[in-house]
Design a protein around this motif. Structure first.
Motif, PDB file in Angstrom:
ATOM      1  N   LEU A 268      -4.033  23.492  18.959  1.00  0.00           N
ATOM      2  CA  LEU A 268      -4.907  24.306  19.309  1.00  0.00           C
ATOM      3  C   LEU A 268      -4.802  23.874  21.339  1.00  0.00           C
ATOM      4  CD1 LEU A 268      -8.648  24.699  19.740  1.00  0.00           C
ATOM      5  CD2 LEU A 268      -9.452  23.009  19.921  1.00  0.00           C
ATOM      6  N   VAL A 269      -5.868  25.076  21.928  1.00  0.00           N
ATOM      7  CA  VAL A 269      -4.930  25.162  23.745  1.00  0.00           C
ATOM      8  C   VAL A 269      -6.187  25.658  24.294  1.00  0.00           C
ATOM      9  CG1 VAL A 269      -2.677  25.749  23.165  1.00  0.00           C
ATOM     10  CG2 VAL A 269      -3.658  27.487  23.167  1.00  0.00           C
ATOM     11  N   ALA A 270      -6.616  25.156  25.386  1.00  0.00           N
ATOM     12  CA  ALA A 270      -7.925  25.829  26.374  1.00  0.00           C
ATOM     13  C   ALA A 270      -6.490  27.037  27.013  1.00  0.00           C
ATOM     14  CB  ALA A 270      -8.041  24.074  27.372  1.00  0.00           C
ATOM     15  N   ALA A 271      -7.752  27.736  27.600  1.00  0.00           N
ATOM     16  CA  ALA A 271      -7.163  28.830  28.314  1.00  0.00           C
ATOM     17  C   ALA A 271      -8.537  28.856  29.845  1.00  0.00           C
ATOM     18  CB  ALA A 271      -7.214  30.080  27.608  1.00  0.00           C
ATOM     19  N   VAL A 272      -7.195  28.772  30.692  1.00  0.00           N
ATOM     20  CA  VAL A 272      -8.771  29.398  31.219  1.00  0.00           C
ATOM     21  C   VAL A 272      -8.353  30.784  32.198  1.00  0.00           C
ATOM     22  CG1 VAL A 272      -9.933  26.714  31.825  1.00  0.00           C
ATOM     23  CG2 VAL A 272      -7.726  27.585  32.831  1.00  0.00           C
ATOM     24  N   ARG A 273      -8.550  31.455  33.423  1.00  0.00           N
ATOM     25  CA  ARG A 273      -7.980  32.149  34.057  1.00  0.00           C
ATOM     26  C   ARG A 273      -7.087  31.421  34.659  1.00  0.00           C
ATOM     27  NH1 ARG A 273     -13.055  33.689  33.259  1.00  0.00           N
ATOM     28  NH2 ARG A 273     -14.557  32.532  34.658  1.00  0.00           N
ATOM     29  N   ALA A 274      -5.946  32.093  35.547  1.00  0.00           N
ATOM     30  CA  ALA A 274      -5.493  31.584  36.791  1.00  0.00           C
ATOM     31  C   ALA A 274      -5.730  31.218  37.782  1.00  0.00           C
ATOM     32  CB  ALA A 274      -3.637  32.069  36.548  1.00  0.00           C
ATOM     33  N   ASP A 275      -6.587  32.091  38.266  1.00  0.00           N
ATOM     34  CA  ASP A 275      -7.447  32.303  39.904  1.00  0.00           C
ATOM     35  C   ASP A 275      -8.297  31.795  39.675  1.00  0.00           C
ATOM     36  OD1 ASP A 275      -8.857  33.748  38.184  1.00  0.00           O
ATOM     37  OD2 ASP A 275      -8.443  35.982  39.617  1.00  0.00           O
ATOM     38  N   ASP A 276      -8.776  31.050  38.737  1.00  0.00           N
ATOM     39  CA  ASP A 276     -10.503  30.906  38.440  1.00  0.00           C
ATOM     40  C   ASP A 276      -9.912  28.658  38.974  1.00  0.00           C
ATOM     41  OD1 ASP A 276     -12.788  29.637  38.307  1.00  0.00           O
ATOM     42  OD2 ASP A 276     -12.557  30.307  36.396  1.00  0.00           O
ATOM     43  N   ASP A 277     -10.637  28.650  40.624  1.00  0.00           N
ATOM     44  CA  ASP A 277     -10.481  27.222  41.467  1.00  0.00           C
ATOM     45  C   ASP A 277     -11.857  26.904  41.286  1.00  0.00           C
ATOM     46  OD1 ASP A 277     -12.288  29.054  42.870  1.00  0.00           O
ATOM     47  OD2 ASP A 277     -10.462  29.047  44.928  1.00  0.00           O
ATOM     48  N   SER A 278     -12.803  27.106  40.177  1.00  0.00           N
ATOM     49  CA  SER A 278     -14.311  26.560  39.871  1.00  0.00           C
ATOM     50  C   SER A 278     -14.303  25.032  39.772  1.00  0.00           C
ATOM     51  CB  SER A 278     -14.936  26.970  39.003  1.00  0.00           C
ATOM     52  OG  SER A 278     -16.140  26.668  38.555  1.00  0.00           O
ATOM     53  N   PRO A 279     -14.531  24.124  40.448  1.00  0.00           N
ATOM     54  CA  PRO A 279     -14.731  22.901  40.691  1.00  0.00           C
ATOM     55  C   PRO A 279     -15.000  22.407  39.559  1.00  0.00           C
ATOM     56  CG  PRO A 279     -15.346  23.585  42.754  1.00  0.00           C
ATOM     57  CD  PRO A 279     -15.432  24.514  42.427  1.00  0.00           C
ATOM     58  N   ALA A 280     -16.772  22.742  39.114  1.00  0.00           N
ATOM     59  CA  ALA A 280     -17.251  22.405  37.905  1.00  0.00           C
ATOM     60  C   ALA A 280     -15.794  22.815  36.545  1.00  0.00           C
ATOM     61  CB  ALA A 280     -18.664  23.361  38.066  1.00  0.00           C
ATOM     62  N   LEU A 281     -15.466  23.666  36.369  1.00  0.00           N
ATOM     63  CA  LEU A 281     -14.594  24.061  35.627  1.00  0.00           C
ATOM     64  C   LEU A 281     -13.599  22.712  35.299  1.00  0.00           C
ATOM     65  CD1 LEU A 281     -13.511  26.156  33.247  1.00  0.00           C
ATOM     66  CD2 LEU A 281     -11.513  27.394  35.430  1.00  0.00           C
ATOM     67  N   ALA A 282     -12.387  22.449  36.512  1.00  0.00           N
ATOM     68  CA  ALA A 282     -11.427  21.299  37.237  1.00  0.00           C
ATOM     69  C   ALA A 282     -12.148  20.423  36.172  1.00  0.00           C
ATOM     70  CB  ALA A 282     -10.724  21.236  38.614  1.00  0.00           C
ATOM     71  N   ARG A 283     -13.864  19.950  36.528  1.00  0.00           N
ATOM     72  CA  ARG A 283     -14.532  18.873  36.023  1.00  0.00           C
ATOM     73  C   ARG A 283     -14.679  18.430  34.209  1.00  0.00           C
ATOM     74  NH1 ARG A 283     -16.087  14.335  39.375  1.00  0.00           N
ATOM     75  NH2 ARG A 283     -16.806  15.177  41.333  1.00  0.00           N
ATOM     76  N   ALA A 284     -14.005  19.848  33.876  1.00  0.00           N
ATOM     77  CA  ALA A 284     -14.864  19.793  32.536  1.00  0.00           C
ATOM     78  C   ALA A 284     -13.602  19.614  32.015  1.00  0.00           C
ATOM     79  CB  ALA A 284     -15.194  21.663  32.374  1.00  0.00           C
ATOM     80  N   GLN A 285     -12.339  20.512  32.491  1.00  0.00           N
ATOM     81  CA  GLN A 285     -10.909  19.682  31.810  1.00  0.00           C
ATOM     82  C   GLN A 285     -11.269  18.979  32.157  1.00  0.00           C
ATOM     83  OE1 GLN A 285      -9.462  23.873  34.509  1.00  0.00           O
ATOM     84  NE2 GLN A 285      -8.144  23.601  32.560  1.00  0.00           N
ATOM     85  N   GLU A 286     -10.860  17.915  32.308  1.00  0.00           N
ATOM     86  CA  GLU A 286     -11.105  16.571  32.565  1.00  0.00           C
ATOM     87  C   GLU A 286     -11.538  15.869  31.910  1.00  0.00           C
ATOM     88  OE1 GLU A 286     -12.043  15.497  36.845  1.00  0.00           O
ATOM     89  OE2 GLU A 286     -10.512  16.301  37.375  1.00  0.00           O
ATOM     90  N   VAL A 287     -13.104  16.058  32.164  1.00  0.00           N
ATOM     91  CA  VAL A 287     -13.501  15.643  30.655  1.00  0.00           C
ATOM     92  C   VAL A 287     -12.976  16.026  29.311  1.00  0.00           C
ATOM     93  CG1 VAL A 287     -15.838  16.024  29.362  1.00  0.00           C
ATOM     94  CG2 VAL A 287     -15.947  15.307  32.245  1.00  0.00           C
ATOM     95  N   LEU A 288     -12.341  16.886  28.865  1.00  0.00           N
ATOM     96  CA  LEU A 288     -12.045  17.521  28.026  1.00  0.00           C
ATOM     97  C   LEU A 288     -10.182  16.486  27.485  1.00  0.00           C
ATOM     98  CD1 LEU A 288     -11.838  19.827  25.055  1.00  0.00           C
ATOM     99  CD2 LEU A 288     -10.854  21.235  26.891  1.00  0.00           C
ATOM    100  N   ALA A 289      -9.867  16.836  28.289  1.00  0.00           N
ATOM    101  CA  ALA A 289      -8.431  15.582  28.714  1.00  0.00           C
ATOM    102  C   ALA A 289      -8.828  14.359  28.071  1.00  0.00           C
ATOM    103  CB  ALA A 289      -7.634  16.136  29.323  1.00  0.00           C
ATOM    104  N   ALA A 290     -10.248  13.607  28.693  1.00  0.00           N
ATOM    105  CA  ALA A 290      -9.936  12.312  28.103  1.00  0.00           C
ATOM    106  C   ALA A 290     -10.971  12.153  27.160  1.00  0.00           C
ATOM    107  CB  ALA A 290     -11.112  11.815  29.222  1.00  0.00           C
ATOM    108  N   LEU A 291     -11.757  13.150  26.668  1.00  0.00           N
ATOM    109  CA  LEU A 291     -12.177  13.296  24.926  1.00  0.00           C
ATOM    110  C   LEU A 291     -11.447  13.639  23.585  1.00  0.00           C
ATOM    111  CD1 LEU A 291     -15.021  13.178  23.368  1.00  0.00           C
ATOM    112  CD2 LEU A 291     -14.700  16.051  23.658  1.00  0.00           C
ATOM    113  N   VAL A 292      -9.945  14.131  24.323  1.00  0.00           N
ATOM    114  CA  VAL A 292      -8.826  14.534  23.146  1.00  0.00           C
ATOM    115  C   VAL A 292      -8.191  13.634  23.014  1.00  0.00           C
ATOM    116  CG1 VAL A 292     -10.021  16.500  22.535  1.00  0.00           C
ATOM    117  CG2 VAL A 292      -8.021  16.271  24.353  1.00  0.00           C
ATOM    118  N   GLY A 293      -7.855  12.371  24.420  1.00  0.00           N
ATOM    119  CA  GLY A 293      -7.027  12.104  25.351  1.00  0.00           C
ATOM    120  C   GLY A 293      -6.768  10.618  24.301  1.00  0.00           C
TER     121      GLY A 293
END
Length: 293
Positions: A268-293
């Motif tokens: 299972l992978v997470a995909a985002v747009r390569a040019d998406d520099d949204s700070p909220a998206l970066a935060r959400a990815q950190e939350v996801l990584a901590a959840l499954v890590g």
């Protein structure tokens, strides 16, 4: 007129004294008096009645103080809001999920995002096949996709979320349900319920497993949604190979058994747009990584 003129006026109006207001503003008194005069000249009204001992607001000054405070509060609020947006603490995100992630990962992810990013408006779109999610990302309909590789889109950036074991879903009472574990060869001759061939990574994975075991799968039903697939199994319409988190769906009438095979795992992978520099998206990815890590 500049914002500093409003701040000067509010300080004098609240202190009722030019000396104390100048101290509060960390400036000399003469320039402060001069700026207040300029403000009055620009407005064409007297805002303050000055005596040697005290400063009093005129009626116009009292009315202006209310509006000046509101304007400054609005400016301060706007500054705080943009700082929170820049820090990823405020914004809006749409997350897409494949079927198994919809039932196993989405509930915990939604709770964690609400707890850690309460001012980020997060919505979810469940039961989306991989190609649907990739297209939705490119069309900016979603911002984060939880899907199965491969994803052949160079404009998307992928990160691995987790590896999931494959298991077999059987109707209760099925002849194979008495086994503790199953091999792929045990599925020879069984009616299979699979995800639709159009765009489903799981369809290709099931077919590949069967062919590697030396037989062609007998596919009886193709469905788009994981919940429908398990419901078909519970109804006795066939058996299915599914990622292990599907067992958390909790549909009655279904038994699950481990699948023993060399390639009985799927990412299972997470995909985002390569040019998406949204700070909220970066935060959400950190939350996801901590959840499954």
């Amino acid at each position: 007129m500049e914002l500093r003129h409003l701040r000067y006026f509010v300080a004098v109006a609240e202190e009722r004294h030019f000396g104390r207001a100048a101290e509060r503003l960390h400036m000399a008194q003469p320039p402060l008096s001069q700026q207040i005069r300029r403000l009055e000249d620009e407005l064409g009204v007297r805002l303050l009645d000055r005596t040697t001992r005290r400063v009093e607001l005129t009626a116009a000054g009292s009315a202006y103080l209310v509006r000046a405070r509101a304007l400054l509060a609005g400016v301060d609020d706007a500054g705080e809001e943009v700082r929170r947006v820049a820090a990823g603490l405020k914004g809006r995100l749409v997350v897409g999920c494949v079927g198994s992630a919809t039932y196993s990962l989405l509930p915990a992810l939604a709770r964690r995002l609400h707890e850690e990013l309460p001012d980020v408006d997060v919505s979810f779109r469940g039961e989306m096949l991989g190609p649907q999610q990739a297209a939705a990302l490119l069309d900016r309909e979603i911002d984060l996709a939880l899907l199965r590789p491969p994803v052949d889109e160079p404009s998307l950036r992928l990160s691995r979320v987790r590896e999931e074991r494959l298991i077999v879903a059987l109707p209760d009472g099925h002849r194979l349900a008495s086994r503790r574990r199953l091999g792929v060869s045990d599925l020879r001759g069984e009616d299979l319920v699979v995800h639709t061939a159009r765009g489903s990574v799981m369809y290709g994975a099931v077919v590949a497993l069967c062919r590697e075991a030396g037989f062609e799968p007998r596919i009886r039903h193709e469905v788009a949604e994981t919940s429908t697939l398990v419901t078909f199994v519970a109804a006795g319409l066939g058996v299915a190979v599914v990622p292990e988190p599907v067992s958390e769906l909790g549909i009655r009438g279904t038994t699950y058994r481990p699948l023993v095979a060399r390639d009985a795992r799927i990412d299972l992978v997470a995909a985002v747009r390569a040019d998406d520099d949204s700070p909220a998206l970066a935060r959400a990815q950190e939350v996801l990584a901590a959840l499954v890590g």
